[in-house]
Design an enzyme around this catalytic site. Structure first.
Site: not given
Length: 663
Positions: A380, A492, A505
């Site tokens: 990621h 979240y 993001t």
């Protein structure tokens, strides 16, 4: 197995002509041959160059400090009691009126001096790369592809070959600037017209974004695509690094933990004949299945400092060249000797597998099971779901609509052997591998995956009620939390800021005063409200959630701004402001309910692990007629109870939308 030779053999010219003739025949059958007879090497050829909009993309805005403080306090209010909230308000206001102003001013100045990127890009990379947690279970998500609609193409080697060829076509399209830019179209029909494409192409890159904006088309950032291929996260003490090779042309293939490489592109970018790729994969399966499993790659599941130390030992033992081949490979193809029977087993397979048949540090791994199911596991730090999802969409479409290999095709008879990577190990390294495998297995015993398929309504029904499908599901999650725990928990939802240069993001905080009001009415004050009033409460939640989504998409959340301010202080070695030491700030950032959604015809579902030990990881999708979610956790009993509460809550929402009184 012998060391591989270049795939084109002794006579590159003769092989190139042969390959060209083969693809010409295929192209004629499919009606896709171009005048140059090379379209078989690309998923498409865009009129607008891939990176045409990058120079003119708008920059990610830094919110006003007073707006950030207000949004932060709004998110805190439903999580705190009155005394806690008053204390947090004072700390936050003092920060906003005092030292926060100075740090914010410095952040603005830093941003003005770095116009080539966004204010969050550097800190966000550092956050990922500095984390010492293992990437598996904690960081790497997975996405499961739908099966090939033609069942006969779901043979493991056939499907793997077709996916590899389509992935290489995507790579070639990206490298040659032929890949269509990511654009959000308000009017897709106009955006796909030749007039629009040639108009935009004629504009200089420095103003091209503005031309698209004039016709309600919004180009997205594509800077992350450069790390999609030939990339790996390299473990180092304290902070990892990202490595990308520009010139490597080989594929990394794993079977039973053994690692193989063979070249799939020639120096001109031509793709190896699919029957040769097929033969290589069949050869690898035959070779690896005769050997005991090899657990070296379990090291990539380790805590990062531990892995960094062992990797250095591997280099010292003469394995540096093999590690370079792994790091520089175009991507990793994992051929699993397993046939998962349901979505739970597939989730376990694609999210973590058995630990030894993955190189979790690769930018992404394409996993194909024995029965042809396919998925992506991706690291990621280098990027987010936008780039990976685009890649999956293109590869799935191309591999199913224009398969390079037919089920009845025979493997090439004469191919060079693959290069099997052999490693020199000592006692210290083998002990480290064994310890990594033991840790992985122990974690796996505590790791649970559950699923829910809710079929009473889906996207079509919710939209017909003039509600946001995402807002309705998030509301259901919040009310399920409230039903189970008697309070709200830090939550979240991920949101992309790819509309801006080097955007990453932003966080949507789905716990709001509106969801609290709704939860009280549905649970605490059950039966005391008229159905019309409860329906209005759902409407309020939907409208506010849409506003939060829009704010986050436009870079107007509070999480990244506060994070960047703290990062700037830490870099300068200053004292951390009180707002970051406030227990309320630490609590809201201990994300117990972590959620993310995706929707595309290529994808079956996706998921990820919980981000904290006492948390839940929600991968969900609101389909046209039903809702599906996969939830991961280390807390099995709480997970079972949460699913029960979630279904109960969805039933309640359905009853209200049907204007029926709750029992």
């Amino acid at each position: 197995m012998r060391r591989a030779k270049p795939p084109w053999g002794a006579s590159m010219l003769r092989s190139a002509v042969s390959c060209r003739q083969y693809w010409k025949t295929v192209g004629q059958v499919e009606g896709i041959v171009s005048e140059q007879d090379t379209d078989h090497h690309f998923v498409h050829r865009s009129t607008i160059p891939t990176m045409h909009f990058q120079p003119s993309l708008p920059r990610l805005p830094i919110p006003k400090l007073e707006d950030t403080i207000s949004r932060y306090l709004a998110a805190q209010k439903p999580l705190l009691n009155d005394q806690q909230y008053r204390n947090t308000v004072k700390i936050a206001r003092d920060f906003g009126n005092g030292e926060g102003k100075i740090i914010h001013r410095d952040l603005l100045e830093h941003d003005r001096n770095n116009k080539h990127t966004s204010y969050i890009a550097g800190p966000w990379y550092d956050m990922y790369l500095s984390s010492r947690d293992p990437v598996v279970f904690t960081c790497n998500p997975f996405i499961s592809l739908n099966p090939d609609p033609k069942p006969e193409y779901n043979n493991q080697v056939v499907r793997a070959t077709n996916l590899v060829v389509s992935a290489l076509k995507f790579l070639n399209s990206l490298k040659n600037d032929y890949l269509r830019p990511d654009i959000y179209y308000v009017n897709r029909k106009w955006g796909q017209s030749k007039m629009f494409k040639y108009f935009i192409r004629a504009l200089p890159p420095t103003v091209s974004w503005y031309g698209a904006y004039l016709v309600n088309a919004y180009p997205l950032d594509m800077s992350q695509y450069k790390s999609l291929f030939n990339s790996t996260r390299i473990p180092n003490l304290s902070k990892d690094t990202l490595f990308t090779s520009e010139f490597a042309r080989h594929l990394l293939v794993m079977r039973n933990g053994h690692l193989y490489v063979f070249e799939v592109l020639d120096p001109f970018g031509n793709i190896l004949h699919p029957s040769e790729i097929q033969a290589h994969l069949a050869q690898i399966i035959f070779d690896a299945d005769r050997l005991p499993s090899f657990d070296l790659s379990c090291l990539t599941t380790e805590e990062r400092n531990t892995w960094a130390n062992v990797r250095q030992q591997l280099v010292q033992k003469g394995n540096e060249e093999n590690l370079k081949k792994i790091d520089s490979a175009i991507f990793c193809l994992c051929l699993d000797n397993a046939s998962p029977q349901n979505e739970i087993e597939l989730t376990h397979c694609f999210l973590h597998g058995y630990g030894f048949n993955r190189w979790f540090d690769k930018s992404f791994s394409l996993i194909v099971t024995s029965d042809g199911n396919a998925g992506i596991n991706f690291e990621h730090s280098w990027g987010d779901g936008v780039a990976v999802l685009r890649f999956i969409n293109e590869v799935y479409r191309d591999s199913t609509e224009h398969p390079a290999l037919l089920p009845e095709s025979s493997p090439a008879l004469f191919v060079t052997s693959c290069d099997k990577l052999e490693f020199n190990l000592n006692h210290s390294i083998t002990c480290a591998i064994s310890a990594a495998r033991t840790k992985f297995d122990e974690t796996l015993k505590r790791f649970f995956v559950k699923s829910l398929k809710y079929e009473k309504f889906g996207k079509e029904y919710i939209v017909n009620k003039n509600l946001s499908p995402d807002a309705v599901f998030q509301l259901a999650c919040q009310m399920a939390v409230y039903r189970q725990y008697g309070k709200f928990l830090p939550s979240y939802e991920a949101c992309s800021t790819a509309a801006f240069k080097h955007g990453r993001t932003e966080t949507i905080r789905p716990t709001t005063v509106y969801t609290k009001k709704c939860a009280d009415a549905f649970i605490v004050e059950r039966g005391k409200h008229h159905i019309e009033d409860m329906r209005n409460m759902i409407d309020e939640c939907s409208k506010y959630h849409r506003r939060l989504q829009l704010d986050a998409t436009l870079g107007q959340g509070f999480d990244r701004h506060l994070f960047a301010l703290k990062y700037l202080v830490q870099c300068r070695g200053g004292n951390i402001p009180d707002i970051y030491n406030d227990p309320a700030y630490k609590y809201i950032n201990h994300i117990i309910i972590s959620t993310s959604t995706l929707s595309t015809p290529a994808v079956n579902y996706g998921g990820f692990g919980p981000v904290v030990p006492d948390g839940f990881g929600f991968g969900y999708n609101v389909f046209d007629t039903w809702i599906g979610c996969l939830i991961t956790s280390y807390l099995e009993q709480e997970l079972d109870e949460f699913l029960r509460c979630l279904e109960y809550t969805l039933n309640d929402i359905f009853e209200v939308l049907e204007e029926r009184r709750l029992n």
